[in-house]
Motif scaffolding. Structure first.
Motif, PDB file in Angstrom:
ATOM      1  N   VAL A 156       0.845  -1.221   0.000  1.00 55.53           N
ATOM      2  CA  VAL A 156       0.000   0.000   0.000  1.00 55.53           C
ATOM      3  C   VAL A 156       0.870   1.258   0.000  1.00 55.53           C
ATOM      4  CG1 VAL A 156      -1.682   1.310   1.343  1.00 55.53           C
ATOM      5  CG2 VAL A 156      -1.945  -1.176   1.058  1.00 55.53           C
ATOM      6  N   GLY A 157       1.944   1.175   0.841  1.00 56.88           N
ATOM      7  CA  GLY A 157       2.839   2.350   0.926  1.00 56.88           C
ATOM      8  C   GLY A 157       3.502   2.655  -0.396  1.00 56.88           C
ATOM      9  N   LEU A 158       3.945   1.583  -1.063  1.00 53.36           N
ATOM     10  CA  LEU A 158       4.601   1.787  -2.361  1.00 53.36           C
ATOM     11  C   LEU A 158       3.642   2.378  -3.406  1.00 53.36           C
ATOM     12  CD1 LEU A 158       6.802  -1.449  -2.603  1.00 53.36           C
ATOM     13  CD2 LEU A 158       7.568   0.909  -2.175  1.00 53.36           C
ATOM     14  N   ILE A 159       2.407   1.924  -3.389  1.00 48.65           N
ATOM     15  CA  ILE A 159       1.410   2.466  -4.339  1.00 48.65           C
ATOM     16  C   ILE A 159       1.177   3.945  -4.078  1.00 48.65           C
ATOM     17  CG2 ILE A 159      -1.019   2.375  -5.012  1.00 48.65           C
ATOM     18  CD1 ILE A 159      -0.870  -0.677  -4.498  1.00 48.65           C
ATOM     19  N   LEU A 160       0.998   4.271  -2.793  1.00 46.99           N
ATOM     20  CA  LEU A 160       0.785   5.688  -2.436  1.00 46.99           C
ATOM     21  C   LEU A 160       2.000   6.530  -2.807  1.00 46.99           C
ATOM     22  CD1 LEU A 160      -0.968   5.334   1.044  1.00 46.99           C
ATOM     23  CD2 LEU A 160      -1.996   5.998  -1.128  1.00 46.99           C
ATOM     24  N   LEU A 161       3.184   5.961  -2.578  1.00 45.49           N
ATOM     25  CA  LEU A 161       4.400   6.689  -2.914  1.00 45.49           C
ATOM     26  C   LEU A 161       4.472   6.957  -4.421  1.00 45.49           C
ATOM     27  CD1 LEU A 161       7.109   7.918  -2.037  1.00 45.49           C
ATOM     28  CD2 LEU A 161       8.158   5.651  -2.277  1.00 45.49           C
ATOM     29  N   ALA A 162       4.133   5.937  -5.161  1.00 47.89           N
ATOM     30  CA  ALA A 162       4.169   6.114  -6.628  1.00 47.89           C
ATOM     31  C   ALA A 162       3.186   7.201  -7.065  1.00 47.89           C
ATOM     32  CB  ALA A 162       3.821   4.793  -7.322  1.00 47.89           C
ATOM     33  N   VAL A 163       2.015   7.221  -6.495  1.00 49.44           N
ATOM     34  CA  VAL A 163       1.005   8.253  -6.829  1.00 49.44           C
ATOM     35  C   VAL A 163       1.538   9.627  -6.483  1.00 49.44           C
ATOM     36  CG1 VAL A 163      -1.279   9.134  -6.243  1.00 49.44           C
ATOM     37  CG2 VAL A 163      -0.932   6.661  -6.589  1.00 49.44           C
ATOM     38  N   CYS A 164       2.153   9.714  -5.303  1.00 45.96           N
ATOM     39  CA  CYS A 164       2.681  11.011  -4.867  1.00 45.96           C
ATOM     40  C   CYS A 164       3.784  11.495  -5.807  1.00 45.96           C
ATOM     41  CB  CYS A 164       3.192  10.908  -3.432  1.00 45.96           C
ATOM     42  SG  CYS A 164       1.874  10.721  -2.213  1.00 45.96           S
ATOM     43  N   LEU A 165       4.660  10.569  -6.217  1.00 43.55           N
ATOM     44  CA  LEU A 165       5.745  10.933  -7.123  1.00 43.55           C
ATOM     45  C   LEU A 165       5.182  11.457  -8.462  1.00 43.55           C
ATOM     46  CD1 LEU A 165       8.331   8.063  -6.515  1.00 43.55           C
ATOM     47  CD2 LEU A 165       8.541  10.468  -5.843  1.00 43.55           C
ATOM     48  N   VAL A 166       4.145  10.768  -8.914  1.00 42.52           N
ATOM     49  CA  VAL A 166       3.522  11.235 -10.180  1.00 42.52           C
ATOM     50  C   VAL A 166       2.978  12.639 -10.002  1.00 42.52           C
ATOM     51  CG1 VAL A 166       1.621  10.835 -11.769  1.00 42.52           C
ATOM     52  CG2 VAL A 166       3.033   8.912 -11.012  1.00 42.52           C
ATOM     53  N   LEU A 167       2.341  12.905  -8.912  1.00 44.94           N
ATOM     54  CA  LEU A 167       1.774  14.234  -8.642  1.00 44.94           C
ATOM     55  C   LEU A 167       2.874  15.295  -8.547  1.00 44.94           C
ATOM     56  CD1 LEU A 167      -1.032  13.350  -6.055  1.00 44.94           C
ATOM     57  CD2 LEU A 167      -1.297  13.970  -8.473  1.00 44.94           C
ATOM     58  N   VAL A 168       3.993  14.866  -7.903  1.00 46.71           N
ATOM     59  CA  VAL A 168       5.119  15.827  -7.780  1.00 46.71           C
ATOM     60  C   VAL A 168       5.659  16.188  -9.155  1.00 46.71           C
ATOM     61  CG1 VAL A 168       7.467  16.115  -6.954  1.00 46.71           C
ATOM     62  CG2 VAL A 168       5.743  15.135  -5.453  1.00 46.71           C
ATOM     63  N   LEU A 169       5.827  15.201  -9.990  1.00 43.75           N
ATOM     64  CA  LEU A 169       6.355  15.460 -11.330  1.00 43.75           C
ATOM     65  C   LEU A 169       5.411  16.345 -12.110  1.00 43.75           C
ATOM     66  CD1 LEU A 169       7.740  11.909 -12.270  1.00 43.75           C
ATOM     67  CD2 LEU A 169       9.053  13.960 -11.681  1.00 43.75           C
ATOM     68  N   LEU A 170       4.141  16.120 -11.991  1.00 42.87           N
ATOM     69  CA  LEU A 170       3.157  16.961 -12.683  1.00 42.87           C
ATOM     70  C   LEU A 170       3.224  18.383 -12.145  1.00 42.87           C
ATOM     71  CD1 LEU A 170       0.047  14.580 -12.831  1.00 42.87           C
ATOM     72  CD2 LEU A 170       1.513  15.291 -14.717  1.00 42.87           C
ATOM     73  N   LYS A 171       3.411  18.521 -10.850  1.00 41.60           N
ATOM     74  CA  LYS A 171       3.513  19.853 -10.261  1.00 41.60           C
ATOM     75  C   LYS A 171       4.701  20.603 -10.808  1.00 41.60           C
ATOM     76  CE  LYS A 171       2.926  23.300  -7.403  1.00 41.60           C
ATOM     77  NZ  LYS A 171       1.864  24.307  -7.607  1.00 41.60           N
ATOM     78  N   ILE A 197      -4.821  23.377   2.296  1.00 43.01           N
ATOM     79  CA  ILE A 197      -5.058  21.966   1.929  1.00 43.01           C
ATOM     80  C   ILE A 197      -6.547  21.752   1.854  1.00 43.01           C
ATOM     81  CG2 ILE A 197      -4.829  19.558   2.687  1.00 43.01           C
ATOM     82  CD1 ILE A 197      -2.255  20.385   4.028  1.00 43.01           C
ATOM     83  N   ILE A 198      -6.931  21.186   0.775  1.00 45.12           N
ATOM     84  CA  ILE A 198      -8.355  20.903   0.595  1.00 45.12           C
ATOM     85  C   ILE A 198      -8.655  19.614   1.321  1.00 45.12           C
ATOM     86  CG2 ILE A 198     -10.164  20.405  -1.106  1.00 45.12           C
ATOM     87  CD1 ILE A 198      -8.562  22.102  -3.114  1.00 45.12           C
ATOM     88  N   PRO A 199      -9.535  19.644   2.328  1.00 47.08           N
ATOM     89  CA  PRO A 199      -9.763  18.473   3.152  1.00 47.08           C
ATOM     90  C   PRO A 199     -10.551  17.383   2.486  1.00 47.08           C
ATOM     91  CG  PRO A 199     -11.200  20.238   3.830  1.00 47.08           C
ATOM     92  CD  PRO A 199     -10.344  20.836   2.761  1.00 47.08           C
ATOM     93  N   SER A 200     -11.150  17.594   1.373  1.00 50.03           N
ATOM     94  CA  SER A 200     -11.974  16.541   0.792  1.00 50.03           C
ATOM     95  C   SER A 200     -11.382  16.056  -0.491  1.00 50.03           C
ATOM     96  CB  SER A 200     -13.406  17.058   0.583  1.00 50.03           C
ATOM     97  OG  SER A 200     -13.369  18.208  -0.233  1.00 50.03           O
ATOM     98  N   ASP A 201     -11.933  16.525  -1.614  1.00 44.13           N
ATOM     99  CA  ASP A 201     -11.473  15.970  -2.887  1.00 44.13           C
ATOM    100  C   ASP A 201     -10.114  16.504  -3.275  1.00 44.13           C
ATOM    101  OD1 ASP A 201     -13.422  18.090  -5.112  1.00 44.13           O
ATOM    102  OD2 ASP A 201     -12.382  18.534  -3.219  1.00 44.13           O
ATOM    103  N   GLY A 202      -9.615  17.605  -2.601  1.00 43.87           N
ATOM    104  CA  GLY A 202      -8.312  18.145  -2.952  1.00 43.87           C
ATOM    105  C   GLY A 202      -7.174  17.394  -2.333  1.00 43.87           C
ATOM    106  N   LEU A 203      -7.490  16.540  -1.357  1.00 48.25           N
ATOM    107  CA  LEU A 203      -6.450  15.810  -0.625  1.00 48.25           C
ATOM    108  C   LEU A 203      -6.097  14.551  -1.401  1.00 48.25           C
ATOM    109  CD1 LEU A 203      -4.644  15.564   1.812  1.00 48.25           C
ATOM    110  CD2 LEU A 203      -6.518  14.324   2.989  1.00 48.25           C
ATOM    111  N   LEU A 204      -4.922  14.575  -2.041  1.00 47.72           N
ATOM    112  CA  LEU A 204      -4.450  13.408  -2.777  1.00 47.72           C
ATOM    113  C   LEU A 204      -3.458  12.601  -1.952  1.00 47.72           C
ATOM    114  CD1 LEU A 204      -3.924  14.953  -6.333  1.00 47.72           C
ATOM    115  CD2 LEU A 204      -5.856  13.625  -5.464  1.00 47.72           C
ATOM    116  N   CYS A 205      -2.675  13.266  -1.149  1.00 49.50           N
ATOM    117  CA  CYS A 205      -1.649  12.546  -0.345  1.00 49.50           C
ATOM    118  C   CYS A 205      -1.401  13.335   0.912  1.00 49.50           C
ATOM    119  CB  CYS A 205      -0.352  12.417  -1.152  1.00 49.50           C
ATOM    120  SG  CYS A 205       0.924  11.539  -0.252  1.00 49.50           S
ATOM    121  N   THR A 206      -1.613  12.736   2.001  1.00 53.58           N
ATOM    122  CA  THR A 206      -1.403  13.421   3.286  1.00 53.58           C
ATOM    123  C   THR A 206      -0.324  12.697   4.067  1.00 53.58           C
ATOM    124  OG1 THR A 206      -2.459  14.105   5.335  1.00 53.58           O
ATOM    125  CG2 THR A 206      -3.399  12.197   4.246  1.00 53.58           C
TER     126      THR A 206
END
Length: 639
Positions: A557-572, A591-600
């Motif tokens: 689970v951690g690795l999947i979340l990490l991968a998602v976060c990395l993708v978001l960082v690159l897009l940023k 920080i958007i507490p609902s739909d804006g929260l992609l990685c906390t």
């Protein structure tokens, strides 16, 4: 030398003391034993008064004489004649005694009290001076006529009174049995002399009440000992204890001096003493009387109070089925030339079965030999059978009978094994419908005498009981609540009129020992420990598997979340470059507490039972060993 002198009260007596010629000029002396030197007379004295009681006269040749005048009963005793000898030391007197004189002083008319008991017997012995030992003796009751004893050295009977004139000892023995009140009175026990009679009055009292035990029967085995219990009046406690044996005329005579050493007396309680006969032989069989003996100067009386019938047997013979046994018959030397008999049953009776005689040839299964030099008749019985058991009698004519028991032990023994606390049944065969019993003991005679547990007459005894199966010829003994002490040798036995047949029984009782119990306990503990250890190992393995699975899921689970976060960082980053936004002035966006929260925040907590302390930590600023926090600032996007 010793001289016995018998005299009467009031007489004068003279002693002659011979000496060697070399002592004729020496002083002569006269002593009395036990009373001290009462009379020391010097023969060198020139004269002595004729009025003195004791007068010494020396012939100065070969003897000197001592005269005692007017003797009394107190003058009786032992005297010594002697001469003085000269020694090297004149202050010391040496005396050589040359004669010993036993002086017995009798009264012409003495009177003695004798007490006896109804239905019992009394034995009276009257003493007379040796000079009258050949004179005729007599008994006279009250004022009746004298009963003269015409024969010497043999018993003579007159009604109930038996008399024996012992000429060698100068004694008259009187024996009266089966006493009644009519036997009371004064008996004059006397001797006829020329001028007058010399006698002792015996005043006999017959007590009609006694507390003595009744006649008894005792049995003794040849070579062993036997004890006879006797009573005597307590007031006679200081008197001599006495035992005698009846002869063929049923007169109780004293035991001979050669046999007395085998008789031992001891007082067991007040009024009771025991007579123990050791090393019993066949000649000891018979009827014995015992009682208290009272001694007087002229008379000895024995009040006989107890009668014992003593039977003597040979030791029992034990033979095994199929084997041989010897029955040995000892006999008196006087019977060495006579025919000996062995019978089953008492010989010379109508029911006796003749086995063999010494003058017969051997029979099937039976042989005999007579060893006259050993006074022994021996019979051998071979190929023994159950029916050979019984009582066998050795006999010479009908005057000598001696019996023994032949016990037969069957060939097949019985063996049983049982456990402590349990029970066991022992079945034995019987051959005739007679009394059966079960006993314990290594020796058969001890088993029969002291070890009987149950029998046909006593079917239960504590833990032992017996049942019969008459139709099958079997009886069964049951023993319950067994202990290890019950292990040992027992005997099943059948008895009929002294005929014994035995079956040997071996019983072994097995118990749980401490060592075997400990071994089993240790084994059980080991199995329990191995089981517990196996269970623990399985439990630990399962925990390991469970913990490993949880870790894999968490890491995935951690690795999947990490991968998602990395993708978001690159897009940023790409977005910033496209719009010219610098990285040095980052904007602080909410920080958007609902739909804006992609990685906390992602935290990997340490599992308490995890086998590894390793953790994954990702952060721009910090790395913690216990957990990892990843924080990203995300700006809202258009999609």
């Amino acid at each position: 030398m010793t001289v016995i002198q018998d005299e009467y009260v009031g007489q004068t007596i003279t002693f002659h003391c011979e000496y060697d010629d070399k002592f004729k000029s020496h002083t002569k002396v006269f002593y009395r034993l036990k009373e001290g030197p009462v009379h020391v007379l010097n023969s060198s004295q020139s004269s002595q008064s004729s009025e003195e009681k004791i007068i010494l006269s020396d012939s100065h040749e070969d003897q000197f004489t001592v005269t005692i005048r007017d003797i009394s009963a107190d003058d009786g005793g032992v005297y010594l004649c002697g001469v003085e000898r000269y020694g090297s030391d004149p202050s010391i007197t040496h005396i050589s005694f040359i004669k010993e004189i036993q002086l017995n002083v009798y009264s012409r008319n003495a009177s003695v009290q004798v007490q006896a008991y109804s239905s019992k017997s009394v034995f009276i012995t009257c003493k007379f001076p040796q000079e009258f030992r050949r004179n005729k003796k007599f008994i006279q009751k009250d004022s009746s006529q004298k009963i003269i004893v015409d024969e010497q050295n043999q018993w003579v009977r007159h009604d109930k009174v038996h008399m024996y004139d012992d000429s060698s000892e100068g004694l008259l023995k009187v024996f009266i049995s089966d006493l009644t009140a009519a036997d009371e009175g004064t008996y004059r026990c006397g001797v006829n002399i020329t001028d007058d009679d010399l006698f002792t009055d015996v005043k006999l009292t017959v007590n009609q009440v006694d507390h003595f035990r009744a006649s008894s029967k005792a049995s003794a085995v040849i070579g062993e000992s036997v004890k006879l219990t006797c009573d005597f009046p307590e007031k006679h406690g200081e008197t001599f204890k006495h035992i005698c044996r009846e002869n063929e005329q049923k007169i109780c005579e004293n035991i001979s001096s050669s046999e007395q050493k085998r008789f031992e007396f001891s007082v067991s309680s007040a009024g009771v003493f025991t007579a123990i006969i050791s090393n019993v032989s066949e000649r000891d069989a018979g009827v014995y009387w015992c009682g208290a003996e009272t001694r007087d100067t002229h008379l000895t009386s024995v009040s006989l109070t107890n009668q014992h019938q003593l039977t003597v047997t040979m030791p029992p013979v034990v033979g095994r089925e199929g084997d041989s046994s010897e029955i040995k018959c000892p006999y008196n030397a006087k019977h060495s030339r006579e025919v000996k008999h062995l019978c089953k049953g008492k010989c010379f009776t109508k029911d006796a079965q003749n086995i063999i005689r010494s003058n017969e040839v051997n029979k099937p299964r039976i042989s005999a030999k007579d060893e006259t030099e050993l006074n022994l008749f021996t019979v051998t019985l071979s190929e023994l059978r159950a029916e050979d058991a019984g009582i066998y009698w050795c006999a010479v004519r009908d005057e000598f009978n001696l019996h023994t028991e032949l016990m037969i032990v069957m060939k097949d023994a019985v063996t049983r094994e049982a456990s402590v606390g349990g029970s066991v049944s022992i079945s034995c065969q019987f051959f005739r419908n007679h009394m059966r019993f079960f006993c314990r003991g290594d020796q058969l005679n001890i088993c029969v005498r002291d070890g009987v547990r149950v029998s046909s007459n006593k079917r239960t005894n504590g833990r032992f009981s017996v049942t019969d199966e008459t139709s099958a010829g079997v009886f069964t003994v049951n023993i319950t609540d067994l202990t290890e002490e019950d292990s040992g040798k027992y005997w099943c036995a059948e008895e009929s009129s002294g005929s014994f047949i035995f079956t040997e029984v071996h019983l072994r009782v097995i118990g749980e020992t401490t060592s075997s119990y400990t071994e089993r306990e240790t084994s059980q503990d080991k199995e329990k420990s191995e089981t517990t250890s196996s269970y623990t190992e399985r439990e630990t393995s399962q925990d390991k598997e469970k913990s490993g699975s949880s870790m894999i899921v968490a890491v995935s689970v951690g690795l999947i979340l990490l991968a998602v976060c990395l993708v978001l960082v690159l897009l940023k980053i790409k977005y910033n470059r496209k719009h010219g936004i610098g990285s040095s002035t980052p904007a602080q966006l909410p920080i958007i507490p609902s739909d804006g929260l992609l990685c906390t925040s992602v935290s990997f907590q340490k599992h308490e039972e995890s086998l590894s302390d390793a953790a994954l930590a990702f952060s721009n600023e910090e790395i913690h060993s216990d957990y990892t926090t990843v924080i990203y600032h995300i700006v809202p996007n258009s999609f």
